[in-house]
Design a protein around this motif. Structure first.
Motif, PDB file in Angstrom:
ATOM      1  N   VAL A   1      -0.478   9.566   6.150  1.00  0.00           N
ATOM      2  CA  VAL A   1      -0.010   9.963   7.476  1.00  0.00           C
ATOM      3  C   VAL A   1      -0.459  11.393   7.731  1.00  0.00           C
ATOM      4  N   LEU A   2      -1.235  11.583   8.797  1.00  0.00           N
ATOM      5  CA  LEU A   2      -1.752  12.890   9.165  1.00  0.00           C
ATOM      6  C   LEU A   2      -0.867  13.517  10.239  1.00  0.00           C
ATOM      7  N   ASP A   3      -1.233  14.675  10.700  1.00  0.00           N
ATOM      8  CA  ASP A   3      -0.440  15.361  11.720  1.00  0.00           C
ATOM      9  C   ASP A   3      -0.313  14.545  13.004  1.00  0.00           C
TER      10      ASP A   3
ATOM     11  N   LEU B   1      -3.756   7.603   9.160  1.00  0.00           N
ATOM     12  CA  LEU B   1      -5.200   7.679   9.016  1.00  0.00           C
ATOM     13  C   LEU B   1      -5.832   6.386   9.511  1.00  0.00           C
ATOM     14  N   GLN B   2      -6.845   6.498  10.358  1.00  0.00           N
ATOM     15  CA  GLN B   2      -7.558   5.340  10.881  1.00  0.00           C
ATOM     16  C   GLN B   2      -8.868   5.159  10.118  1.00  0.00           C
ATOM     17  N   ALA B   3      -9.340   3.929  10.085  1.00  0.00           N
ATOM     18  CA  ALA B   3     -10.566   3.633   9.345  1.00  0.00           C
ATOM     19  C   ALA B   3     -11.763   4.365   9.932  1.00  0.00           C
TER      20      ALA B   3
ATOM     21  N   THR C   1     -12.536   4.558   4.052  1.00  0.00           N
ATOM     22  CA  THR C   1     -12.188   5.910   4.459  1.00  0.00           C
ATOM     23  C   THR C   1     -11.147   6.500   3.514  1.00  0.00           C
ATOM     24  N   GLY C   2     -11.537   7.570   2.808  1.00  0.00           N
ATOM     25  CA  GLY C   2     -10.638   8.192   1.848  1.00  0.00           C
ATOM     26  C   GLY C   2      -9.901   9.394   2.394  1.00  0.00           C
ATOM     27  N   GLY C   3     -10.146   9.735   3.660  1.00  0.00           N
ATOM     28  CA  GLY C   3      -9.470  10.885   4.240  1.00  0.00           C
ATOM     29  C   GLY C   3     -10.207  11.356   5.477  1.00  0.00           C
ATOM     30  N   ARG C   4      -9.691  12.399   6.095  1.00  0.00           N
ATOM     31  CA  ARG C   4     -10.328  12.961   7.273  1.00  0.00           C
ATOM     32  C   ARG C   4     -10.700  14.404   6.981  1.00  0.00           C
TER      33      ARG C   4
ATOM     34  N   CYS D   1      -3.136  13.980   3.578  1.00  0.00           N
ATOM     35  CA  CYS D   1      -1.951  13.210   3.960  1.00  0.00           C
ATOM     36  C   CYS D   1      -0.715  14.094   3.808  1.00  0.00           C
ATOM     37  N   GLN D   2       0.236  13.865   4.664  1.00  0.00           N
ATOM     38  CA  GLN D   2       1.484  14.612   4.573  1.00  0.00           C
ATOM     39  C   GLN D   2       2.313  14.089   3.401  1.00  0.00           C
TER      40      GLN D   2
END
Length: 463
Positions: free
Chosen positions: A94-96, A100-102, A149-152, A162-163
């Protein structure tokens, strides 16, 4: 030790600006496309080798899906696996601004490219860019890609983690790509495998799936942080980019020289690949420039080359292709793998022309990098000699690190050593079958018998 992903492109904006040129300056000679303009690659494309039928996995940062260079690419996007580090259970990233989307569009993200976007174009790009000038032309434009996708994040900005106490489980994502049927997996980043086991990495080793990664673009080698070794190529199973059997590249420019940003001794680098003075899209504008692409680009380019080889030699196993890779580097006409004693160039620079002309099925179905690393470790006098000989039933706590006992190498690393022994024993059986005049002897090979190994490697003839 939790898992974390870090891009391995150049992280210095000043460096990027120093090499930037206007689109018109490179549109004439397309010097930044020199890895694709290799005469052997051009000939391969003209002969119909374009990645058709080859499955390639990629683990990277979130892609800008409407980037023009990817408009006709065959890519399946999938969110990676995450774990709540406090209870080791599954978790969401979960991001700000939400989950997280693919993948994400430029309108949604406010960006025009990303680390993952650029790497993907080296595989399946169509040569287009935002402003209509020359973009990156992919090495295998017709390949099927599973992008996890491992992150943004990107190379010029800090990662968007991620939070909460949420870590990546890259090992599980490797397993998903192996199950999907990937022959080559590109990981243009560095990171820890984590505390969640080596099942996916071992699954890739057993099935001969080629994994390509790189090293930190830094002249200062920190063995603890970068999973490196400055004295001997032993691998380090705590990090996916130095996991035994993984191809770990360092980048070179058109002149074959290692890029200045990473010109450093690192014994776990085992191959050199094109990555310097290449086209690089901007994340924050429509501009594209000629710049150093880091070992990230070297990984992506090498993955593309190997995907072409998979298509050219469909009967070859991944291990046999790796054997060809290390035996047929530029300037090495011996037919044998030769490591640079100075620990800078590994086995040498990839020679895509020879990879596409030398039949790899003549070589053993044994991962040569795995073999070199396990063998080298066993001969040392420190803790590394124990890494790949462990047994969890007698040594559940793992083996202390030569640098920091608080980060032990897990006991499951013993499975890596046993996998090498399985591959070696299986190949002896193939050779014996051939010596006896048998047919279809490759059915005894390590790759062909991978599923019989199950969750634990069992040596042939031992039950």
């Amino acid at each position: 030790m939790t898992s974390g992903i870090m891009p391995i492109c150049s992280a210095v904006l000043a460096t990027a600006m120093a090499f930037s040129v206007s689109p018109s300056a490179y549109a004439d000679d397309m010097g930044g496309l020199w890895p694709v303009k290799d005469s052997a690659v051009v000939s391969a494309h003209e002969a119909g080798l374009d990645g058709s039928g080859v499955k390639v996995g990629m683990y990277d940062f979130q892609v800008v899906s409407d980037y023009p260079g990817l408009s006709d690419a065959k890519v399946k996007y999938q969110v990676g696996s995450f774990v709540d580090v406090e209870n080791d259970g599954p978790a969401k990233c979960v991001l700000d601004d939400g989950d997280l989307q693919a993948a994400v569009t430029s309108k949604e993200s406010g960006g025009y490219s990303s680390h993952g976007t650029a790497m993907l174009t080296w595989l399946v790009g169509n040569g287009k860019s935002w402003d209509g000038s020359q973009g990156i032309t992919g090495l295998v434009p017709k390949a099927d890609v599973l992008f996890i996708t491992g992150g943004r994040g990107n190379v010029l900005e800090s990662n968007d983690p991620c939070q909460g106490m949420v870590g990546q489980n890259a090992d599980k994502d490797i397993d998903a790509m192996v199950d999907w049927g990937a022959r080559v997996i590109n990981m243009s980043n560095i990171g820890a495998v984590g505390d969640y086991g080596y099942d996916g990495m071992l699954d890739a080793l057993r099935h001969g799936v080629i994994i390509v990664s790189g090293r930190s673009n830094d002249k200062e080698t920190d063995a603890l942080v970068n999973g490196s070794s400055t004295d001997v190529m032993t691998g380090d199973p705590r990090f996916w980019n130095s996991f035994p059997g993984v191809i770990r590249n360092n980048e070179v420019g058109p002149d074959g020289q290692i890029a200045g940003i990473s010109d450093v001794a690192d014994a776990n680098v085992n191959i050199l690949s094109p990555g310097d003075q290449v086209l690089r899209p901007s994340d924050n504008s429509t501009h594209i420039s000629v710049d150093t692409g880091g070992t990230s680009t070297g990984s992506a380019v090498l993955s593309g080359y190997l995907a072409l080889v998979v298509q050219k030699w469909p009967d070859a196993t991944g291990n046999q292709i790796l054997q060809s890779l290390v035996r047929n580097t530029k300037g090495n006409d011996s037919g044998e793998a030769k490591l640079d004693p100075g620990h800078k160039r590994g086995y040498g620079q990839v020679d895509v022309a020879r990879l596409l002309t030398v039949d790899p099925t003549q070589y053993p179905d044994v991962n040569p990098i795995l073999e070199a690393q396990v063998t080298a470790a066993s001969k040392l006098s420190d803790d590394r000699s124990k890494w790949y000989a462990q047994d969890c039933s007698t040594n559940p706590d793992g083996v202390g690190d030569v640098l920091d006992d608080s980060l032990p190498v897990p006991c499951q690393a013993g499975e890596i050593g046993r996998e090498y022994e399985r591959q070696k024993a299986a190949w002896k059986k193939v050779e014996q079958c051939r010596s006896d005049g048998g047919s279809d002897c490759m059915r005894y090979s390590a790759t062909a018998t991978a599923d019989k190994a199950g969750g634990r490697t069992v040596l042939p003839g031992t039950g």
